[in-house]
Design a protein around this motif. Structure first.
Motif, PDB file in Angstrom:
ATOM      1  N   VAL A 169       0.850  -1.186   0.000  1.00 20.78           N
ATOM      2  CA  VAL A 169       0.000   0.000   0.000  1.00 20.78           C
ATOM      3  C   VAL A 169       0.885   1.236   0.000  1.00 20.78           C
ATOM      4  O   VAL A 169       2.103   1.157   0.215  1.00 20.78           O
ATOM      5  N   ILE A 170       0.291   2.384  -0.256  1.00 20.81           N
ATOM      6  CA  ILE A 170       1.045   3.623  -0.313  1.00 20.81           C
ATOM      7  C   ILE A 170       1.828   3.836   0.988  1.00 20.81           C
ATOM      8  O   ILE A 170       1.307   3.606   2.093  1.00 20.81           O
ATOM      9  N   GLY A 171       3.097   4.208   0.843  1.00 16.86           N
ATOM     10  CA  GLY A 171       3.952   4.428   1.994  1.00 16.86           C
ATOM     11  C   GLY A 171       4.786   3.232   2.388  1.00 16.86           C
ATOM     12  O   GLY A 171       5.584   3.327   3.331  1.00 16.86           O
ATOM     13  N   CYS A 172       4.647   2.094   1.676  1.00 11.33           N
ATOM     14  CA  CYS A 172       5.419   0.905   2.026  1.00 11.33           C
ATOM     15  C   CYS A 172       6.899   1.136   1.724  1.00 11.33           C
ATOM     16  O   CYS A 172       7.262   1.693   0.684  1.00 11.33           O
ATOM     17  N   SER A 173       7.766   0.716   2.646  1.00 11.88           N
ATOM     18  CA  SER A 173       9.208   0.890   2.482  1.00 11.88           C
ATOM     19  C   SER A 173       9.730   0.093   1.300  1.00 11.88           C
ATOM     20  O   SER A 173       9.086  -0.838   0.804  1.00 11.88           O
ATOM     21  N   GLY A 174      10.933   0.457   0.856  1.00  8.56           N
ATOM     22  CA  GLY A 174      11.592  -0.257  -0.220  1.00  8.56           C
ATOM     23  C   GLY A 174      12.531  -1.327   0.304  1.00  8.56           C
ATOM     24  O   GLY A 174      12.697  -1.518   1.509  1.00  8.56           O
ATOM     25  N   LEU A 175      13.159  -2.035  -0.621  1.00 12.63           N
ATOM     26  CA  LEU A 175      14.112  -3.104  -0.313  1.00 12.63           C
ATOM     27  C   LEU A 175      15.439  -2.752  -0.957  1.00 12.63           C
ATOM     28  O   LEU A 175      15.489  -2.399  -2.142  1.00 12.63           O
ATOM     29  N   HIS A 176      16.526  -2.857  -0.196  1.00 16.38           N
ATOM     30  CA  HIS A 176      17.830  -2.434  -0.706  1.00 16.38           C
ATOM     31  C   HIS A 176      18.184  -3.143  -2.011  1.00 16.38           C
ATOM     32  O   HIS A 176      17.727  -4.246  -2.286  1.00 16.38           O
ATOM     33  N   LEU A 177      19.008  -2.502  -2.810  1.00 18.94           N
ATOM     34  CA  LEU A 177      19.390  -3.049  -4.100  1.00 18.94           C
ATOM     35  C   LEU A 177      20.357  -4.215  -3.926  1.00 18.94           C
ATOM     36  O   LEU A 177      21.210  -4.199  -3.034  1.00 18.94           O
ATOM     37  N   HIS A 178      20.217  -5.211  -4.771  1.00 20.16           N
ATOM     38  CA  HIS A 178      21.062  -6.393  -4.720  1.00 20.16           C
ATOM     39  C   HIS A 178      21.177  -6.981  -6.118  1.00 20.16           C
ATOM     40  O   HIS A 178      20.438  -6.618  -7.022  1.00 20.16           O
ATOM     41  N   GLY A 179      22.090  -7.936  -6.293  1.00 21.86           N
ATOM     42  CA  GLY A 179      22.437  -8.454  -7.607  1.00 21.86           C
ATOM     43  C   GLY A 179      23.727  -7.797  -8.050  1.00 21.86           C
ATOM     44  O   GLY A 179      23.812  -6.563  -8.114  1.00 21.86           O
ATOM     45  N   TYR A 180      24.755  -8.590  -8.356  1.00 20.73           N
ATOM     46  CA  TYR A 180      26.106  -8.038  -8.413  1.00 20.73           C
ATOM     47  C   TYR A 180      26.840  -8.260  -9.728  1.00 20.73           C
ATOM     48  O   TYR A 180      28.052  -8.100  -9.789  1.00 20.73           O
ATOM     49  N   GLY A 181      26.158  -8.626 -10.792  1.00 15.29           N
ATOM     50  CA  GLY A 181      26.824  -8.758 -12.077  1.00 15.29           C
ATOM     51  C   GLY A 181      28.008  -9.704 -12.033  1.00 15.29           C
ATOM     52  O   GLY A 181      27.923 -10.812 -11.486  1.00 15.29           O
ATOM     53  N   ASN A 182      29.151  -9.258 -12.580  1.00 16.30           N
ATOM     54  CA  ASN A 182      30.364 -10.072 -12.603  1.00 16.30           C
ATOM     55  C   ASN A 182      31.314  -9.747 -11.450  1.00 16.30           C
ATOM     56  O   ASN A 182      32.454 -10.204 -11.445  1.00 16.30           O
ATOM     57  N   ALA A 183      30.852  -8.964 -10.489  1.00 16.27           N
ATOM     58  CA  ALA A 183      31.739  -8.519  -9.414  1.00 16.27           C
ATOM     59  C   ALA A 183      32.169  -9.669  -8.508  1.00 16.27           C
ATOM     60  O   ALA A 183      33.169  -9.574  -7.806  1.00 16.27           O
ATOM     61  N   GLU A 184      31.424 -10.747  -8.491  1.00 12.30           N
ATOM     62  CA  GLU A 184      31.821 -11.916  -7.723  1.00 12.30           C
ATOM     63  C   GLU A 184      31.464 -13.169  -8.525  1.00 12.30           C
ATOM     64  O   GLU A 184      30.504 -13.175  -9.299  1.00 12.30           O
TER      65      GLU A 184
END
Length: 291
Positions: free
Chosen positions: A119-134
């Motif tokens: 619903v409106i005002g719901c918090s977000g979730l931190h960014l993740h997924g790292y490509g070729n970095a690991e």
């Protein structure tokens, strides 16, 4: 004029954009009737909806008024007729060419089938997924000999409109090929926000994104409920989570089509059923099980 998806194949335009960006918006994938059937099923089963707090630390830039989001799970085993719209998507005729292009010959459902709402005002979730970095064989994007090959890939079906500024899903275009670690300040949406893209979409659109693509959500500001459906697929030989059915499947699977059953097979290579672009399910000889 943009090339329009014909759903019989993944078009050259779509392959270019997916390979370039690590995500793809496919407009009008589901019909209005299909969207309605899915939403009706969710509305009729609100008692099955769980409430969850943020699964990870919520940084200040991602914090909204509410930390709670709602998740529907176990959708394939809901009582009839409510399970049917979700079972119909397992090997949807329009979906098959996308999966055959992204995974090669033979692919399967991983994780469960989930629907999320906010619903409106719901918090977000931190960014993740790292490509070729690991080095991570569970999430990757490769191009070789004229073919795209990916590991875990998310197919997100939009069940409500997402307008400019609404929030929700965000991605960093091209990050599936990144060679350096994701900076903490971007991970928590503190600054350099201009590299983060919030796709707009209409109900019925499908958004495909590679798990190696940096993604997350930002606080939901839309007027209505954010509602999305997740199907996650992997190559036939691979599993992220313990195989749901191990070497045997529950009785209800016999109610499905051959193609739908193939999608629920456990991970293996030899004699794995393959779904052709036209929906026919075949088992190739071991000498012809190329991936």
């Amino acid at each position: 004029m943009p090339e329009v998806a014909d759903y019989a194949t993944m078009t050259d335009r779509e392959k270019y954009l997916f390979d370039l960006q690590g995500f793809l918006v496919v407009a009008g994938f589901l019909s209005k009737e299909e969207v309605k059937a899915i939403n009706d099923a969710l509305d009729a089963n609100e008692d099955r909806r769980g409430e969850f707090g943020p699964p990870h630390q919520t940084a200040e830039g991602l914090k909204g008024k509410w930390d709670i989001f709602r998740l529907y799970s176990g959708l394939l085993t809901w009582p009839k007729p409510w399970c049917q719209p979700f079972r119909d998507l397992l090997a949807h005729p329009k979906l098959i060419p996308y999966c055959n292009t992204i995974f090669g010959r033979g692919w399967r459902l991983d994780h469960g089938v989930d629907a999320a709402s906010a619903v409106i005002g719901c918090s977000g979730l931190h960014l993740h997924g790292y490509g070729n970095a690991e080095l991570d064989g569970s999430r990757y994007h490769k191009y070789q000999n004229g073919r795209i090959r990916c590991a875990l890939t998310v197919f997100q079906f939009q069940l409500a409109d997402v307008n400019p500024g609404d929030g929700g899903l965000v991605v960093i275009p091209g990050s599936h090929k990144a060679n350096f670690p994701l900076p903490k300040h971007i991970r928590y949406y503190e600054y350099d926000r201009e590299v983060v893209y919030n796709p707009t979409a209409k109900a019925g659109d499908m958004i495909i994104f590679n798990e190696a693509t940096t993604h997350g959500t930002i606080p939901w500001k839309g007027k209505g409920e954010r509602r999305v459906l997740f199907f996650r697929y992997v190559p036939k030989y691979f599993s992220w989570v313990p195989s749901t059915y191990q070497t045997s499947q529950p009785e209800w699977v016999s109610e499905l089509t051959e193609a739908q059953q193939a999608v629920l097979e456990p991970p293996y290579v030899y004699d794995h059923p393959l779904i052709e672009d036209d929906g026919e399910t075949v088992v190739r000889p071991r000498t012809d099980q190329s991936i």
